[in-house]
Design a protein around this motif. Structure first.
Motif, PDB file in Angstrom:
ATOM      1  N   LEU A  73      32.931  45.192  40.242  1.00  0.00           N
ATOM      2  CA  LEU A  73      33.313  44.081  39.564  1.00  0.00           C
ATOM      3  C   LEU A  73      34.409  43.939  38.452  1.00  0.00           C
ATOM      4  O   LEU A  73      35.437  43.071  38.373  1.00  0.00           O
ATOM      5  N   ALA A  74      34.387  45.082  37.736  1.00  0.00           N
ATOM      6  CA  ALA A  74      35.407  45.365  36.649  1.00  0.00           C
ATOM      7  C   ALA A  74      36.922  45.311  37.280  1.00  0.00           C
ATOM      8  O   ALA A  74      37.789  44.751  36.653  1.00  0.00           O
ATOM      9  N   TRP A  75      36.944  46.103  38.293  1.00  0.00           N
ATOM     10  CA  TRP A  75      38.278  46.134  39.108  1.00  0.00           C
ATOM     11  C   TRP A  75      38.569  44.759  39.823  1.00  0.00           C
ATOM     12  O   TRP A  75      39.914  44.445  39.889  1.00  0.00           O
ATOM     13  N   VAL A  76      37.416  44.085  40.383  1.00  0.00           N
ATOM     14  CA  VAL A  76      37.974  42.690  41.087  1.00  0.00           C
ATOM     15  C   VAL A  76      38.447  41.924  39.713  1.00  0.00           C
ATOM     16  O   VAL A  76      39.395  41.134  40.057  1.00  0.00           O
ATOM     17  N   LEU A  77      37.782  41.983  38.613  1.00  0.00           N
ATOM     18  CA  LEU A  77      38.335  41.201  37.515  1.00  0.00           C
ATOM     19  C   LEU A  77      39.725  41.223  37.211  1.00  0.00           C
ATOM     20  O   LEU A  77      40.541  40.532  36.809  1.00  0.00           O
ATOM     21  N   ALA A  78      40.157  42.742  36.957  1.00  0.00           N
ATOM     22  CA  ALA A  78      41.298  43.216  36.988  1.00  0.00           C
ATOM     23  C   ALA A  78      42.306  42.654  37.825  1.00  0.00           C
ATOM     24  O   ALA A  78      43.638  42.166  37.429  1.00  0.00           O
ATOM     25  N   LEU A  79      41.952  42.308  39.088  1.00  0.00           N
ATOM     26  CA  LEU A  79      42.838  41.662  40.271  1.00  0.00           C
ATOM     27  C   LEU A  79      43.260  40.183  39.593  1.00  0.00           C
ATOM     28  O   LEU A  79      44.218  39.627  40.163  1.00  0.00           O
ATOM     29  N   LEU A  80      42.363  39.585  38.967  1.00  0.00           N
ATOM     30  CA  LEU A  80      42.493  38.386  38.556  1.00  0.00           C
ATOM     31  C   LEU A  80      43.205  38.124  37.620  1.00  0.00           C
ATOM     32  O   LEU A  80      43.529  37.036  36.890  1.00  0.00           O
ATOM     33  N   THR A  81      43.899  39.235  36.860  1.00  0.00           N
ATOM     34  CA  THR A  81      44.825  38.887  35.689  1.00  0.00           C
ATOM     35  C   THR A  81      45.661  38.023  36.017  1.00  0.00           C
ATOM     36  O   THR A  81      46.673  38.230  36.957  1.00  0.00           O
ATOM     37  N   PRO A  82      46.057  37.102  35.148  1.00  0.00           N
ATOM     38  CA  PRO A  82      47.276  36.315  34.996  1.00  0.00           C
ATOM     39  C   PRO A  82      48.665  37.069  35.229  1.00  0.00           C
ATOM     40  O   PRO A  82      48.607  38.132  34.540  1.00  0.00           O
ATOM     41  N   GLY A  83      49.594  36.787  36.141  1.00  0.00           N
ATOM     42  CA  GLY A  83      50.982  37.452  36.314  1.00  0.00           C
ATOM     43  C   GLY A  83      51.855  37.114  35.211  1.00  0.00           C
ATOM     44  O   GLY A  83      52.868  37.952  35.487  1.00  0.00           O
TER      45      GLY A  83
END
Length: 308
Positions: free
Chosen positions: A192-202
């Motif tokens: 879940l932590a790396w899924v959250l990292a994917l949601l980081t604004p660009g």
């Protein structure tokens, strides 16, 4: 430099395998998870404080002086370890110990064990995914998000803080739900932590990107702090004392070999799929590692289990 790093890495494997193997001679089995958690906390504090201290030393004294002080610190650490009063188990009597036979014995025990075999496979997958993700993280934070060195340092510090809290809670969680389920929970949270990292604004250099990626790394560190003491305590409890050194060395060697492959893949995937694509693939492998453990006897396993 490559030769020096190779030698240092080789001795680091020796040292880490020995540390994990001698701990059961220092504490009773029921305290293994707690002991591993306390070691994890101290390591997290050191790893979090080390990079800023190194930066300050380099700025004040130069890189050579900082490396010299690091070497002195390692010598001091070795002297402290040498003073530990430990009564180690006597080795098996043998006229000549063949290294090939020792390696085969360690691997045979790991991959022939009903619970440890799937746990080892799950851990290999975890190391593959982690190596890919950590390799891409620096590129993602510094190039894609333009967080700069200070921002990236804060992201890594968040992982250290999360790891400290996870290690603090690891013994209680393991005692409540079982060490096996604590491992599975830790691996799920890592996914879940790396899924959250994917949601980081660009948006480049933006505070929201720093906050989201920092939160993702804090959760990642928490997951590792929660999982690692329970896993290490379980390995140490279920492995016969006479095989512990061989088992730890063998599985760590496989894990590190997988990590080398993952680092190379991380660079290739980042170039071919982009940073987010590579992180998404790493998250899928993390999920695979979680499912392998959850679908095996690791689920519900406890340190009190007898060796199979």
């Amino acid at each position: 430099m490559v030769a020096l790093v190779l030698v240092a890495g080789t001795f680091a494997v020796f040292g880490a395998a020995a540390e994990q193997s001698v701990l059961p001679d220092l504490v009773p089995y029921h305290a293994l998870v707690l002991a591993n958690a306390r070691l994890g906390q101290s390591m997290t504090v050191a790893q979090s404080a080390g990079p800023p201290a190194a930066g300050a030393l380099v700025a004040a004294l130069g890189a050579g002086s900082a490396l010299l002080l690091g070497g002195v610190a390692r010598v001091a650490a070795g002297l402290l370890v040498s003073r530990i009063p430990v009564q180690e188990s006597a080795p098996e009597p043998a006229p000549r110990r063949a290294i090939g036979r020792e390696i085969r014995a360690g691997l045979r025990f790991v991959y022939g064990h009903r619970t440890l075999a799937p746990l080892a496979v799950s851990t290999h997958l975890w190391f593959l995914a982690n190596s890919v993700a950590v390799t891409v993280l620096g590129l993602f934070a510094l190039r894609a998000l333009d967080l700069g060195a200070p921002g990236y340092g804060l992201v890594l510090a968040a992982a250290g803080a999360g790891g400290f809290v996870g290690a603090l809670l690891a013994p209680a969680v393991g005692a409540r739900i079982g060490e096996g389920d604590a491992m599975i929970l830790g691996r799920l949270l890592c996914t879940l932590a790396w899924v959250l990292a994917l949601l980081t604004p660009g948006e480049r250099g933006a505070v929201p990107a720093l906050v989201v990626l920092g939160a993702a790394q804090a959760l990642y560190g928490f997951a590792m702090g929660l999982e690692d003491p329970n896993e290490m305590g379980y390995w140490q409890a279920l492995t016969p004392r006479g095989l512990l050194g061989r088992v730890n060395a063998s599985r760590r060697t496989v894990n590190r070999s997988v990590a080398v492959v993952g680092a190379l893949l991380g660079g290739l995937l980042s170039a071919g799929l982009g940073h987010r694509g590579a992180l998404a693939l790493a998250a899928l492998v993390f999920l695979g590692a979680t499912l392998v453990a959850a679908a095996s006897p690791v689920r519900g396993a406890r340190v009190g289990d007898a060796p199979a």
